[in-house]
Design a protein around this motif. Structure first.
Motif, PDB file in Angstrom:
ATOM      1  N   UNK A  41       0.840  -1.203   0.000  1.00  0.00           N
ATOM      2  CA  UNK A  41       0.000   0.000   0.000  1.00  0.00           C
ATOM      3  C   UNK A  41       0.869   1.245   0.000  1.00  0.00           C
ATOM      4  N   UNK A  42       0.594   2.151  -0.926  1.00  0.00           N
ATOM      5  CA  UNK A  42       1.333   3.398  -1.029  1.00  0.00           C
ATOM      6  C   UNK A  42       2.682   3.276  -1.709  1.00  0.00           C
ATOM      7  N   UNK A  43       3.001   2.089  -2.214  1.00  0.00           N
ATOM      8  CA  UNK A  43       4.309   1.848  -2.825  1.00  0.00           C
ATOM      9  C   UNK A  43       4.224   2.067  -4.334  1.00  0.00           C
ATOM     10  N   UNK A  44       5.242   2.678  -4.906  1.00  0.00           N
ATOM     11  CA  UNK A  44       5.268   2.884  -6.354  1.00  0.00           C
ATOM     12  C   UNK A  44       5.661   1.581  -7.046  1.00  0.00           C
ATOM     13  N   UNK A  45       5.370   1.519  -8.373  1.00  0.00           N
ATOM     14  CA  UNK A  45       5.731   0.326  -9.133  1.00  0.00           C
ATOM     15  C   UNK A  45       7.242   0.074  -9.062  1.00  0.00           C
ATOM     16  N   UNK A  46       8.019   1.142  -9.251  1.00  0.00           N
ATOM     17  CA  UNK A  46       9.479   0.996  -9.256  1.00  0.00           C
ATOM     18  C   UNK A  46       9.975   0.462  -7.910  1.00  0.00           C
ATOM     19  N   UNK A  47       9.446   1.005  -6.822  1.00  0.00           N
ATOM     20  CA  UNK A  47       9.869   0.569  -5.493  1.00  0.00           C
ATOM     21  C   UNK A  47       9.477  -0.880  -5.233  1.00  0.00           C
ATOM     22  N   UNK A  48       8.286  -1.256  -5.711  1.00  0.00           N
ATOM     23  CA  UNK A  48       7.829  -2.634  -5.526  1.00  0.00           C
ATOM     24  C   UNK A  48       8.735  -3.609  -6.257  1.00  0.00           C
ATOM     25  N   UNK A  49       9.094  -3.281  -7.495  1.00  0.00           N
ATOM     26  CA  UNK A  49       9.960  -4.156  -8.285  1.00  0.00           C
ATOM     27  C   UNK A  49      11.346  -4.258  -7.664  1.00  0.00           C
ATOM     28  N   UNK A  50      11.891  -3.125  -7.218  1.00  0.00           N
ATOM     29  CA  UNK A  50      13.216  -3.147  -6.593  1.00  0.00           C
ATOM     30  C   UNK A  50      13.208  -4.024  -5.334  1.00  0.00           C
ATOM     31  N   UNK A  51      12.151  -3.898  -4.534  1.00  0.00           N
ATOM     32  CA  UNK A  51      12.048  -4.720  -3.328  1.00  0.00           C
ATOM     33  C   UNK A  51      11.937  -6.198  -3.681  1.00  0.00           C
TER      34      UNK A  51
END
Length: 388
Positions: free
Chosen positions: A123-133
């Protein structure tokens, strides 16, 4: 009575390892009845009070307990079909995301997949941040690519990618996968032998369309399928082998329900009864209704009684202890049986199982006729007592 019921109570997963469809109906009915105390109490009273029914029940339960033991052994030997199903689901998603079919996923492919992003994004996470994680946890060898092994491992620990997240869900998924595989297997098993041969597989255009690879002919497709499914190398595919193959073959897993419906329609169009009772529509030489008709009539009359006595699934004001003590005189105990009959008749699994008992086991059929006559007398007495 309790020991007898326990000996023939199986999990939904184990039931699917029984080859006989009629026996599967019986075990499904037992399982459904075990979850309804009023029905269990009614059966217990009948078992205690009617000697002929008790003797017949003991004999049949002895036969079915052997079937139950075999089913449990086969289920245990089959491996974790739920895990196979989850692995196959992971493979399906992996192939969907792997747009270049390279066998590994890179950041760009992950970013281009809305389906995957919806599953991994917090929740509240960007696509880029989600992929990096996701990449930091999944890419264990740090090569910038996620292999299928890495993806499947990550799916097991990523909440959004988990197909099943609790034990009850795992049992439910396994049972559903097995029930679907069983329905398909029975339709393909044209000689009801309990195993599939090359000839039976070759006679199923719909199945061939699912297992055949591009450019592959029917013989090659069947040979390849047999080589992967026939684990013991005996030239035939048992249900255990078929269930494992269906769980790990993505196209079979995705399309088996539709294929099952098509195969059932084809079977019925050829006059092959699936799941029906024997002799349901033929009258005897003396003009008496066939057992199937008699059972259906009794079931219908049971519904009429329920309406006449103003009984509903939520309330039934007939005398008797609903907690199932089983005490009292004969009429009080039969009133408890009547309440159990009402509850059982509303449950499809229980009524299907009773129909199999009535059609296939003549001692129980005689007992069923006796119980129906006793209940009919009790209903008449109750209706008379309610008149002003």
């Amino acid at each position: 009575f309790d020991a007898m019921v326990a000996s023939v109570t199986l999990s939904p997963r184990a039931i699917e390892f029984i080859d006989s469809e009629k026996q599967r109906l019986l075990f499904k009915g037992v399982l459904a009845a075990s979850e309804q105390p009023m029905v269990v109490n009614a059966f217990a009273i009948v078992y205690e009070d009617l000697g002929p029914v008790r003797v017949a029940g003991d004999l049949i339960a002895k036969q079915l307990s052997k079937v139950a033991t075999s089913a449990n052994e086969r289920a245990a030997a089959s491996g974790d079909v739920a895990a196979l199903s989850a692995l196959a689901a992971s493979r399906n998603l992996f192939r969907l995301v792997d747009s270049d079919a390279s066998g590994s996923l890179d950041r760009d492919e992950l970013l281009r997949s809305p389906v995957l992003l919806d599953r991994i994004r917090a929740e509240g996470e960007s696509d880029q941040a989600a992929v990096e994680r996701f990449m930091s946890s999944a890419d264990t060898d740090d090569d910038g690519q996620v292999s299928f092994v890495e993806f499947a491992s990550a799916a097991a620990s990523e909440p959004g990618l988990q197909m099943v997240d609790d034990a009850d869900g795992a049992d439910s998924q396994a049972a559903a996968a097995l029930a679907s595989a069983r329905a398909l297997f029975d339709c393909l098993d044209s000689d009801a032998s309990g195993s599939l041969t090359r000839a039976e597989l070759l006679r199923s255009p719909s199945l061939l369309a699912l297992v055949r690879h591009d450019g592959e002919d029917d013989e090659s497709a069947v040979k390849r399928f047999m080589s992967s499914a026939d684990a013991d190398g005996d030239g035939e595919v048992s249900f255990v082998e078929f269930a494992s193959a269906a769980a790990s073959e993505p196209r079979l897993q995705m399309a088996d329900l539709a294929l099952d419906a098509a195969l059932r329609a084809a079977s019925e169009s050829q006059g092959v009864a699936i799941g029906g009772g024997s002799g349901g529509g033929k009258r005897s030489m003396f003009g008496r209704k066939a057992p199937g008709e008699r059972f259906d009539d009794m079931l219908a009359e049971c519904a009429v009684w329920e309406a006449q006595l103003d009984c509903t699934p939520d309330a039934c004001d007939l005398p008797g202890d609903d907690d199932g003590g089983g005490g009292g005189d004969g009429d009080d105990r039969m009133l408890l049986v009547l309440k159990g009959a009402f509850a059982g008749s509303r449950c499809a699994q229980i009524s299907d199982a009773l129909r199999v008992c009535y059609l296939e086991y003549s001692p129980l059929r005689l007992g069923g006729d006796l119980i129906f006559k006793l209940l009919k007398r009790i209903v008449a007495s109750q209706i008379a007592s309610q008149r002003p």
